[in-house]
Enzyme design. Structure first.
Site, PDB file in Angstrom:
ATOM      1  CE  LYS A  47      -4.174   1.923   2.410  1.00 19.83           C
ATOM      2  NZ  LYS A  47      -3.406   3.803   2.250  1.00 19.83           N
ATOM      3  CG  PHE A 119      -3.184   0.509  -7.718  1.00 18.01           C
ATOM      4  CD1 PHE A 119      -4.135   0.298  -8.156  1.00 18.01           C
ATOM      5  CD2 PHE A 119      -2.588   1.731  -7.016  1.00 18.01           C
ATOM      6  CE1 PHE A 119      -5.448   1.178  -8.006  1.00 18.01           C
ATOM      7  CE2 PHE A 119      -3.619   2.477  -6.683  1.00 18.01           C
ATOM      8  CZ  PHE A 119      -4.722   2.402  -6.951  1.00 18.01           C
ATOM      9  NE  ARG A 189     -15.169   2.338   1.799  1.00 19.20           N
ATOM     10  CZ  ARG A 189     -14.196   3.420   1.337  1.00 19.20           C
ATOM     11  NH1 ARG A 189     -13.464   2.855   2.021  1.00 19.20           N
ATOM     12  NH2 ARG A 189     -14.456   4.757   2.093  1.00 19.20           N
ATOM     13  CE  LYS A 195      -8.505   1.276   5.163  1.00 17.59           C
ATOM     14  NZ  LYS A 195      -8.501   2.909   5.034  1.00 17.59           N
TER      15      LYS A 195
END
Length: 279
Positions: A47, A119, A189, A195
């Protein structure tokens, strides 16, 4: 209240009201890791602590549609395709990237220190496992040292994932992102994107400045903030002297880290991280 305080607040307000805007592109947002996650269903990558940047085929924008004034040489080789990534200058250099990206007149020398880490190449018809190969091929074709493909890893269990997280955080990294291998692109979301960090973080809105005392006299002592759920509390740690001289403006969104909650739902041991320039 010092002149520096007022000037800093005004500058932040100018950034929060962008002079250019584009129609925001759909963006995938992450949920927080739970131990019930089947690790083998996901790819894992570092991340990166930078600025999210979407290439819409013509220009770079933030996830809310603010146009990023990148130099022409930085974007001229990017294809007429939808790409998603992070503008990044190295670990623990978020403020450097943020200052460069906020400048509406691009600083050529400052941009030389920034990489675009791609990504995803969003495609609503193909799973992420296909898109990984696609964006890696795109980066290879671009053939520019500052345009890079984020490396994806596959692990069998939580223990392997934890070792990967530990290796990243020991080097100063922020955490890990997990992309579900079979997931189609989905706006908003979901657990298609997760994460994982060694601590929790969240956002809150600044509602007041608390004056400092002692060595922080005539500086910021703490921020009074309000969470999206309406819980108000104070954050008094995590600030540099520069932050205390020029604190986040009232109304600004800030990111803070914490370790669990009190019985009243207040974040424990909350510590300031930075202004959240992008909601």
């Amino acid at each position: 209240m010092s002149l520096k305080w007022i000037i800093g607040s005004l500058m932040l307000c100018i950034w929060l009201q962008p002079v250019q805007a584009a129609e925001p592109m759909p963006v995938q947002l992450a949920t927080v890791y739970q131990n019930t996650v089947v690790v083998s269903d996901y790819f894992a990558s570092e991340k990166y602590d930078g600025i999210r940047a979407i290439w819409d085929g013509k220009q770079l924008t933030t996830r809310s549609g603010h146009v990023i004034a990148a130099p022409n040489w930085f974007t001229e080789r990017l294809p007429a395709l939808w790409l998603d990534g992070e503008l990044w200058a190295g670990r623990n250099k978020f403020e450097q990237v943020s200052a460069t990206v906020r400048d509406n007149t691009p600083d050529d020398q400052a941009w030389r220190a920034i990489n675009y880490l791609i990504f995803d190449a969003p495609d609503q018809q193909q799973p992420f496992s296909w898109r990984v190969q696609h964006y890696q091929h795109i980066v290879q074709m671009i053939n520019q040292p500052f345009i890079k493909a984020v490396e994806q890893h596959s692990f069998n269990d939580n223990q392997q994932l934890q070792l990967f997280l530990d290796s990243i955080t020991k080097q100063g990294g922020e955490g890990v992102m997990l992309h579900r291998k079979t997931a189609l692109f989905k706006d908003g979301r979901s657990d298609n994107l997760i994460k994982l960090k060694p601590y929790m973080d969240s956002e809150a809105q600044v509602v007041a400045h608390v004056a400092g005392k002692g060595k922080y006299l005539n500086m910021l002592g703490a921020l009074s903030v309000r969470t999206p759920e309406g819980i108000e509390f104070k954050i008094g740690t995590g600030f540099s002297d520069a932050d205390r001289l020029n604190p986040p403006a009232i109304g600004a969104q800030i990111t803070y880290r914490y370790h669990g909650f009190t019985k009243n739902g207040v974040p424990r041991f909350a510590s300031y991280l930075r202004v959240r320039n992008e909601p």
